[in-house]
Scaffold this motif. Structure first.
Motif, PDB file in Angstrom:
ATOM      1  N   SER A 113      13.803 -19.372  44.406  1.00  0.00           N
ATOM      2  CA  SER A 113      12.509 -20.088  43.865  1.00  0.00           C
ATOM      3  C   SER A 113      11.482 -19.408  44.082  1.00  0.00           C
ATOM      4  CB  SER A 113      12.703 -21.544  44.557  1.00  0.00           C
ATOM      5  OG  SER A 113      11.582 -22.435  44.344  1.00  0.00           O
TER       6      SER A 113
ATOM      7  N   GLN B 100       8.735 -25.595  40.754  1.00  0.00           N
ATOM      8  CA  GLN B 100       9.545 -24.681  41.077  1.00  0.00           C
ATOM      9  C   GLN B 100      10.896 -25.250  41.443  1.00  0.00           C
ATOM     10  OE1 GLN B 100       9.716 -21.362  41.439  1.00  0.00           O
ATOM     11  NE2 GLN B 100       7.650 -21.240  40.507  1.00  0.00           N
TER      12      GLN B 100
ATOM     13  N   SER C 205      10.235 -27.588  50.272  1.00  0.00           N
ATOM     14  CA  SER C 205       9.391 -28.737  49.598  1.00  0.00           C
ATOM     15  C   SER C 205       8.075 -29.625  50.362  1.00  0.00           C
ATOM     16  CB  SER C 205      10.450 -29.994  49.334  1.00  0.00           C
ATOM     17  OG  SER C 205      10.890 -30.435  50.926  1.00  0.00           O
TER      18      SER C 205
ATOM     19  N   THR D 247       9.001 -20.724  45.467  1.00  0.00           N
ATOM     20  CA  THR D 247       8.612 -21.286  46.560  1.00  0.00           C
ATOM     21  C   THR D 247       9.794 -20.665  47.893  1.00  0.00           C
ATOM     22  OG1 THR D 247       7.463 -23.129  45.854  1.00  0.00           O
ATOM     23  CG2 THR D 247       7.979 -23.185  48.247  1.00  0.00           C
TER      24      THR D 247
ATOM     25  N   VAL E  79       7.524 -28.060  44.515  1.00  0.00           N
ATOM     26  CA  VAL E  79       8.854 -28.006  44.577  1.00  0.00           C
ATOM     27  C   VAL E  79       9.648 -29.273  43.704  1.00  0.00           C
ATOM     28  CG1 VAL E  79      11.199 -27.443  45.591  1.00  0.00           C
ATOM     29  CG2 VAL E  79       8.944 -26.448  46.457  1.00  0.00           C
TER      30      VAL E  79
END
Length: 526
Positions: free
Chosen positions: A274, A268, A289, A276, A297
């Motif tokens: 994103s 991602q 992250s 995420t 990520v």
């Protein structure tokens, strides 16, 4: 008889060499250098429209005069599928393993050969036609290589979670894009830049590079067979069950030269939008992250992109994406709130695909910095901006357009015809633009979507090229009613843009891929 067979073998070998080297059947060389520079220099606006997940044979296998299904059926060695042992010819096509849908149960009874999805025995207009959504097919980095099987293309069915569906193709003659291909130039020897899926091929469109990061968790690293270098799998027959891999993940093992793991399947973006969400107490502009049990990520990437080389020459460019503005807002919501745009399917949903936005992975576009925000405003734009710029005649010299998920032709979540109508309408708008007299449009696909194609990919490098995909060239300068057999891959687009604007070449662009200038009419007046 031996002499005749020997002669035939020599002829076939010579024909193969001519195709690979770019020679035509009449002995002429398809040399991109022969095009008049004056013709190329008249092109002021290059538009790249990037659709999703279709092999050439899947949509254009029946195109008159193209190297398609008819050619394949004349040579069983180009289509007969082998079992996972690499030796046994499958007596029939395997069933679809990833969907228990009775409308597709007929596939398990089909002979081991290509079949037309929208014709008997597969024709069920209410569910299986070209206007309907088919099941998705696996399309990943190692899988694609295992299916290609060193150029034989004979293990697509064996290493697909959709079994024999991989051998299906449509009669694409009802598509508006088919009609544009008839009017302008269809490239029938164009290959996806990298093995595998959308994520990696979008990188190869803009930088001819593979993203990487250090210190990847071991549970994200693919487990490979020591002998083949491909995914390790448990022995089984494709007729009995779906393939079972020991470790089918998103990163390669760490490279010995730099200790970095390469992201070859979906990761991602580090910036919103994103897949995420942001951290609950973190910056809403960033993806979390540190999230666990989700898609990794990716660290911000720093490789040089086509955008960098264009900017270095002060050439204006932009990446337009369907539903971009809505996705940015959607991505910045609290992680407690459900997404309504990003990866949201269903009636009326845009289904924005965050991993289809390659520039959003690069540190140049970090929204937490002043420069990053400026760069995003200048170069990352919405489809509504594209329509405005088309009408005003203010498109950048290099324009990329990515349709939203509901209109990108991706199997599994959308159909062929809705995206076909959308892209064809966009082309119509471009042709009505003040910039059309000096425009060059490329309509192509990111990758094959797991569908079989009978043409062997050319020799490349560690990353590709992968399977053959459609590419249509639409321009006042394009050859009319033409099929171009020149060898191309996705990096040919970079090569064409680089040549036209005198840019710094990117190192990943392949030497043996043409630069698309063979699709242009030579202006004999110059």
């Amino acid at each position: 008889m031996a002499v005749k067979l020997h002669h035939i073998t020599i002829v076939l070998l010579i024909s193969y060499v001519l195709i690979i080297t770019g020679c035509t059947s009449n002995g002429q060389i398809n040399s991109d250098s022969t095009i008049a520079e004056s013709t190329l220099n008249k092109i002021n606006t290059i538009v790249v429209i990037y659709a999703e997940n279709r092999s050439f044979d899947n949509l254009y296998g029946l195109f008159p005069g193209a190297n398609g299904i008819h050619n394949a059926l004349e040579h069983p060695e180009t289509y007969l599928q082998l079992d996972r042992d690499g030796k046994t010819v499958l007596p029939s096509l395997p069933p679809i393993w990833n969907k228990n849908n009775p409308n597709w149960s007929f596939i398990a009874d089909l002979p081991n050969k290509p079949f037309q999805i929208d014709a008997a025995p597969g024709d069920a207009p209410s569910s299986n036609g070209i206007k309907n959504v088919s099941p998705d097919l696996v399309h990943k980095f190692y899988h694609n290589q295992m299916q290609i099987n060193v150029g034989s293309n004979n293990q697509f069915a064996a290493f697909s979670n959709a079994g024999g569906l991989t051998m299906g193709y449509y009669d694409g003659s009802s598509m508006a894009l088919w009609q544009l291909a008839k009017e302008y130039t269809l490239a029938d020897n164009f290959f996806m830049g990298a093995f595998g899926g959308s994520f990696l091929n979008h990188f190869w469109l803009v930088c001819a590079c593979t993203p990487s990061m250090a210190n990847v968790s071991t549970d994200q690293v693919s487990i490979l067979d020591d002998k083949t270098g491909m995914l390790a799998f448990k022995p089984s027959s494709a007729l009995q069950m779906a393939p079972h891999y020991l470790g089918d993940f998103n990163f390669t093992p760490a490279d010995n030269t730099n200790q970095r793991n390469y992201a070859v399947n979906m990761a991602q973006p580090p910036f919103q939008p994103s897949g995420t969400p942001p951290a609950k107490t973190g910056n809403r502009l960033l993806a979390d992250s540190g999230i666990k049990n989700g898609v990794v990520v990716l660290d911000p990437q720093t490789e040089k992109t086509l955008g960098d080389t264009l900017s270095a020459r002060q050439i204006n460019w932009a990446w337009y994406a369907g539903a971009w503005d809505a996705a940015v807002t959607d991505g910045m919501q609290s992680p407690d709130k459900a997404r309504s745009v990003i990866y949201k399917t269903g009636a009326g949903a845009a289904n924005f695909q965050a991993h289809h936005q390659p520039f959003n992975y690069f540190s140049r576009f970090d929204p937490t910095t002043a420069n990053g925000r400026e760069q995003r405003i200048a170069h990352l734009k919405d489809y509504t901006d594209l329509q405005t710029d088309i009408a005003k005649g203010t498109l950048p010299a290099v324009t990329f357009y990515k349709p939203q998920g509901s209109l990108n032709q991706h199997p599994g979540y959308t159909d062929v015809m809705s995206g076909d109508a959308h892209i064809a309408e966009l082309v119509k708008q471009l042709q009505a633009s003040p910039q059309w007299p000096n425009m060059f449009i490329i309509v192509t696909y990111d990758e094959n979507g797991g569908f079989w194609d009978h043409v062997s990919p050319p020799k490349g490098d560690r990353w590709g090229p992968g399977s053959r995909i459609p590419a249509i060239i639409i321009s006042p300068f394009a050859k009319k009613h033409s099929i171009d057999n020149t060898l191309y891959d996705t990096t040919s687009i970079i090569k064409f843009i680089t040549r036209r604007f005198g840019l710094e070449p990117l190192p990943g662009v392949r030497d043996n891929a043409g630069d698309l200038t063979n699709t242009l009419e030579v202006d004999i007046r110059n």
